[in-house]
Structures are given as C-alpha cells and as structure tokens.
Write an enzyme that holds these catalytic residues in place. Structure first.
Site, PDB file in Angstrom:
ATOM      1  N   ASP A  34       4.184  54.478 -63.502  1.00 28.94           N
ATOM      2  CA  ASP A  34       4.709  55.234 -62.150  1.00 28.94           C
ATOM      3  C   ASP A  34       5.077  56.638 -62.315  1.00 28.94           C
ATOM      4  OD1 ASP A  34       6.005  54.841 -59.643  1.00 28.94           O
ATOM      5  OD2 ASP A  34       6.345  52.931 -60.019  1.00 28.94           O
ATOM      6  N   ASP A  79       5.005  58.107 -56.953  1.00 21.07           N
ATOM      7  CA  ASP A  79       5.872  57.791 -56.105  1.00 21.07           C
ATOM      8  C   ASP A  79       6.014  58.917 -55.008  1.00 21.07           C
ATOM      9  OD1 ASP A  79       8.272  56.120 -55.466  1.00 21.07           O
ATOM     10  OD2 ASP A  79       9.326  58.063 -55.918  1.00 21.07           O
ATOM     11  N   GLU A 125       1.788  56.737 -53.251  1.00 23.16           N
ATOM     12  CA  GLU A 125       2.497  56.176 -52.414  1.00 23.16           C
ATOM     13  C   GLU A 125       2.991  57.193 -51.223  1.00 23.16           C
ATOM     14  OE1 GLU A 125       6.955  53.997 -51.838  1.00 23.16           O
ATOM     15  OE2 GLU A 125       6.613  55.813 -52.937  1.00 23.16           O
ATOM     16  N   HIS A 159       8.018  46.245 -55.170  1.00 21.16           N
ATOM     17  CA  HIS A 159       9.498  46.395 -55.484  1.00 21.16           C
ATOM     18  C   HIS A 159      10.275  47.044 -54.549  1.00 21.16           C
ATOM     19  CE1 HIS A 159       7.888  50.241 -56.226  1.00 21.16           C
ATOM     20  NE2 HIS A 159       9.297  50.785 -56.241  1.00 21.16           N
ATOM     21  N   ASP A 160       9.688  47.325 -53.216  1.00 19.89           N
ATOM     22  CA  ASP A 160      10.627  48.035 -52.050  1.00 19.89           C
ATOM     23  C   ASP A 160      10.348  46.808 -50.758  1.00 19.89           C
ATOM     24  OD1 ASP A 160      11.465  50.280 -53.601  1.00 19.89           O
ATOM     25  OD2 ASP A 160       9.697  51.382 -53.017  1.00 19.89           O
TER      26      ASP A 160
END
Length: 586
Positions: A105, A224, A277, A353-354
């Site tokens: 990440d 991210d 993302e 995870h979100d």
C-alpha cells in the site's frame, strides 16, 4: 460487435487474482490480539491452496494508528506490533517461493503528524520542511459565513480556516497550530496532514521511497486516494448553490496527471502492478482512460479502483442509506466494461477494508448466504478485469452485529456519530445503529475466521482481539469450509482455476444481454471463436431466462454453477434463487 480482446496486450496482472490482506485482522501469531506479519507467513500455504496469484498487503509501516496504519510515521520501518523488517522479508520470500507476488500500500496523499517531515514542518514557519504540507493563515470571520465557535482554537484566536472544507471523517479539514499560528490541511483525520505535492522535494522523497521498496523485491503498489494529491489553485471554498462539495474540489486536481506522469517516468514499469484508488464518483471515462493509458499519452497505471458501485447505496449524509436496484448496479459495471474495452483495464471488487461485507450488502446473508456469495463471486471472476478477493470473502463472511458505539473502532464511523450527538442532531446511538451496522468499515475488519474456537483461531484463547469476532464463526470458518466440497471456499477455488484455464475469461469481450431486467444479469464473453454465457439471478425468487435468438439451441457445456445444472445446450431455464450458471458455448 467489435473484438478488442484478441488484440489486448498480455500482462501478468491482467491474468492474476489478487488477495487483499488486512494484517491487523488476518492472523495473530504472538497472542497480543493484533494480527501480524508472522501470522500471515503461517498462512502462506493457505493462500497457495486457494490459488491466488498476488497479495495486496495493507499498510504495515510504523504508525500511531489514528487510522489503522493509513497514518504513516516512517515509510521504511515496520510497525512494532506487526513485526520487524526481517519478518517482512520472510513474508516476501514465503510468497515468492509459492509463486505469489506482493504489492504494498502506497499512502502518499498524507502522512502521520508524527512523521519526521511533519514534526519538522510544524517546528517553525520558516524551516526547510514547512512547504511539505499545506499551511495557511486563517481568515477574518467577517469575510465568510464560518463561525469561529465551530473550530478548536484558543479563545484569543478570532479567525476561521482558510476555506470551508470538511474532513472525509467528519468535522473541519483544517487544524489550528498554536506554535506557528497557522492552519494545516487534513482531508482525513487531524493526525493525517496532507502532503503538498507542489513542493518538488516532496515528490523526490516519495519517488525515492517507492524505488527503495521496489528494490526490496515487491511487485507493485496499491495507491491510496491517489487522485487527491493535486489540490486546486487557491483552495477555493465549496459551492453549495452549485452542489460542489469538498470532495468535488479535492479530487482529480489540475496537476494530478503531471505528478503521476513524473512517477511513471521515474518509478513505474508496465510489469509492476499499479492500482490507483480514485475516491469520488462518478468519474468521467476520459479521466479514467487518462489514468490507465500507457505513457506518454497517459499516466500508465495498470488499473484504478473507482467508487461508483460502492456508493450506489450511499446518500449525501455520512449515515444515509438509499435504495438501489439491479439495473442501476449493472449499468455502472456496463459503463466501465465498455469504457475501458479499448484502453485501460478494470479492477473488479465489491469488498475491501473500507467496505461492508459483500454478501450482506449485495446478496442475502440469511437463507441464501452461500448461494448469493457464490453468485457474487461468479460475477466478479467472469467480467473483464482483475478480480480482487478481500480476506474472508472466500468464506462468505458477513457483517458484524454491532450492538453499541463501544463495539466500533473505525474513526470514519465514530466521528460522524459523535459529531451528530454533540451537535444535538441525534439523541442517541440507537437512532443510527442500523445504518452504522450496515455501512461501517469495521464490518470488513473483524478477525478472519479460521475455525470455530472462541476467537475463531485468529488469536490465543487467553488473549483479547482488538475488535470483536463475528459470532457466526461457529459455522463460517476456514476449517469447516475446506472440509465441505460444496462450500463457498471450494467454489472460489474452482473459479480461480477456471479463469486460469480459459483466456476468454481474461481477455474476451463483454456484451450484456438483459441490461434492464430487474433480477437477471446475463452477458457473453467472446475471444475469437471462444464464447461463454453467464446467467445470474439476483433475487430470492425464481426467474425465467430465455436465450437470445443467436444462442438458442446452441450446444453448451456447463462450466460452473452454484446449483446442480448440467446442460448440453442453451435453452430457456427457470433459475432458482441466487442461481449462477456459466456456459461454454461449443
């Protein structure tokens, strides 16, 4: 029909299935209640048995954990509770030995306020790191509609922030610093100050850090909120009259393609998996193609995560749920399947995870949990793009039955509720409990369910997990599902194998057949003379499917189904609740 697949450039990341690991909740090896890197190493054989090709590892860097590791204090060090750099190297080797690639990440829109860059930046208004972040003087309240009482400033400070932006986690996006008497920007938590990418030294330090990790043998990055790194000139206020909110001001800024182009030239390679993302929705397709087109015409990212389909049930308020129907959902996927058919590549996901658990959100987590979990998997693994599996998805894990505010850990859930309570907008948590249960990111962060023991095999029985274990671990767990040939786990394994056996599932064209149907989602995948038909019934009732005239009576082989569904031709069929069928047209 125009054939795109036959001419597609082949890349390993197009043919891969990626498995996402949230380390804090995957496997605890030392009994402290928090998952760690040695725990992941313990499960390397599990990942190999499932058949995945690549692991995306959520942040394991040194962090004070204001946002569970997305607030990084040192990009080149491992968080103590996760292990050591030697542990990370052992994980890299364990995965590579099993033919599994590893992506990390990349969190570079912001850092932790404990990162050395920010500590120095905050020390004085004239130090060399000051411009690493967005510092601005406040405004006279008479110049705006903002109220000084809404901001956490000393009584002696009669000013308001540089603009009216709101944090995505609730509250103002600016924090006042008494030491230097200026405000700093944080689009997320106040402990996550935004980096100023207009400063060349920031970009140089970020690119050098990326090169350092690539030299350590990783295979790419998940980036991210990467479309937030360029801020608009002048940092203008929002514009409620024209429905322009903070997110509209902050995303896809004027220099984002310049910055990513520089990253491409300096760091990226087409053989690396780079997935960006892209927060916000909907994104214009020409913008998506700019991000994913190889340079110098584009930014050269392998693919992006867009948010359109995971915002389908979200209203304007952080805790507002709205109704959606299947044609709306399919229309989003159809737009992206078509839009990136010639240039770019799709990432395929419902979970991460979100996001809440997919079977609770898009399926039926009650009577038809197994059937709907398999149907959703069938969809994502038979569309054009790279499928992403989030840990536990392969078991059909569900949302957690949160009962009180104390059960939650996520700032994105807690902050809006606490702010609403303080403002008197709600009187108690009970008023929003059902919505919080349905929407919280914590649904995805409950521990991986390995067995039916007290803490699902995630941690030592005498320990206490950092977040609650779902009570349904007694029936939904790895041990039980691996022993059951009809389980969701085995179905995922079969889908992954099927995708490796049939190029048409990777590179074939996508053509929808029933885009307006309220419960049927059907389409073909075609590569040269190879063709598949996918038939999905999204609903608790039966639905009749009649094949189009071009396929009626065609000889067919049933490749996979979540019911018993042998067939030797394509004929009209009554589909059972949440039934999924994939036919190979012979």
């Amino acid at each position: 029909m125009t054939s795109h697949g036959a001419d597609a450039e082949r890349r390993w990341w197009k043919e891969a299935v990626v498995y996402q690991i949230y380390p804090r909740s995957f496997k605890d090896s030392d009994g402290d209640g928090v998952g760690d890197i040695p725990g992941i190493i313990e499960k390397a054989d599990y990942l190999a048995d499932l058949g995945v090709d690549c692991v995306w590892l959520n942040p394991v860097y040194k962090s004070p954990n204001a946002d569970n590791g997305y607030d990084i204090a040192d990009y080149r060090a491992i968080m103590d509770e996760f292990g050591t750099m030697e542990d990370w190297e052992a994980l890299r080797d364990a995965l590579h030995e099993r033919g599994i690639k590893l992506i990390m990440d990349l969190v570079v829109n912001h850092t932790s306020d404990e990162h050395a860059w920010f500590v120095n930046s905050r020390a004085s208004a004239d130090n060399e790191f000051r411009d690493y972040y967005w510092w601005r003087e406040g405004r006279d309240p008479s110049e705006t509609d903002l109220d000084p009482d809404d901001y956490d400033t000393p009584e002696t400070v009669d000013e308001v922030p540089p603009n009216d932006w709101e944090s995505f986690f609730g509250g103002p996006a600016w924090e006042y610093d008494e030491g230097t008497e200026e405000w700093y920007l944080h689009l997320f938590d106040r402990k996550q100050p935004d980096l100023n990418w207009e400063t060349e030294a920031v970009r140089e330090d970020v690119f050098e850090m990326m090169e350092w990790w690539l030299e350590k043998g990783i295979d790419g990055f998940r980036m991210d909120v990467i479309n937030l790194i360029s801020k608009p000139e002048g940092l203008p206020d929002t514009d409620p009259e024209n429905d322009i909110e903070t997110i509209d001001r902050a995303v896809n800024g004027p220099k984002v393609h310049d910055y990513l182009g520089e990253m491409r030239e300096r760091v990226l390679d087409p053989e690396f998996l780079s997935v960006g993302e892209m927060i916000g929705a909907p994104m214009p397709m020409e913008t998506a193609r700019q991000y994913t087109t190889p340079g110098p015409e584009g930014d050269g990212l392998s693919m992006i995560f867009h948010f359109e389909h995971v915002l389908i049930d979200r209203g304007d308020d952080p805790l507002e749920l709205v109704e959606w129907d299947l044609p709306d959902l399919e229309a989003i996927f159809d737009r992206w399947q078509t839009g990136l058919a010639d240039e770019g590549w799709n990432s395929l996901y419902f979970n991460n995870h979100d996001q809440p658990r997919q079977v609770s959100r898009y399926g039926n987590d009650g009577e038809y949990r197994r059937k709907s979990a398999k149907l959703l998997a069938t969809l994502l693994h038979t569309l054009r793009g790279t499928p992403y599996i989030y840990q536990g998805e392969e078991l059909g894990m569900t949302n957690y039955p949160f009962d009180s505010l104390d059960d939650f850990r996520d700032v994105a859930t807690l902050n809006p509720i606490r702010n609403a309570l303080e403002a008197g907008e709600i009187e108690s948590f009970e008023e929003v409990k059902d919505r919080a249960r349905a929407m919280s990111r914590d649904n995805a962060r409950t521990p991986m369910q390995w067995d039916d023991s007290e803490y699902a095999g995630f941690t030592d029985p005498e320990s206490t997990p950092w977040i609650g274990v779902n009570p349904n671990k007694e029936t939904i767990n790895v041990e039980a599902e691996r022993d059951d040939p009809g389980s969701v786990w085995h179905y995922y394994r079969d889908l992954i194998s099927l995708r490796k056996e049939h190029d048409v599932l990777v590179y074939g064209d996508y053509d929808p057949l029933t885009p307006e149907h309220e419960s049927l989602w059907t389409y073909t995948r075609t590569l040269d003379d190879d063709s598949l038909l996918v038939v999905l019934n999204f609903g608790d009732g039966e639905t009749r499917f009649e094949p189009p005239a071009t396929l009626e009576g065609a000889k067919a082989e049933d490749l996979i189904s979540n019911y018993d569904a042998d067939a030797d031709d394509v004929a009209g069929v009554t589909l059972r609740p949440w039934e999924a069928r994939v036919y190979h047209i012979l």
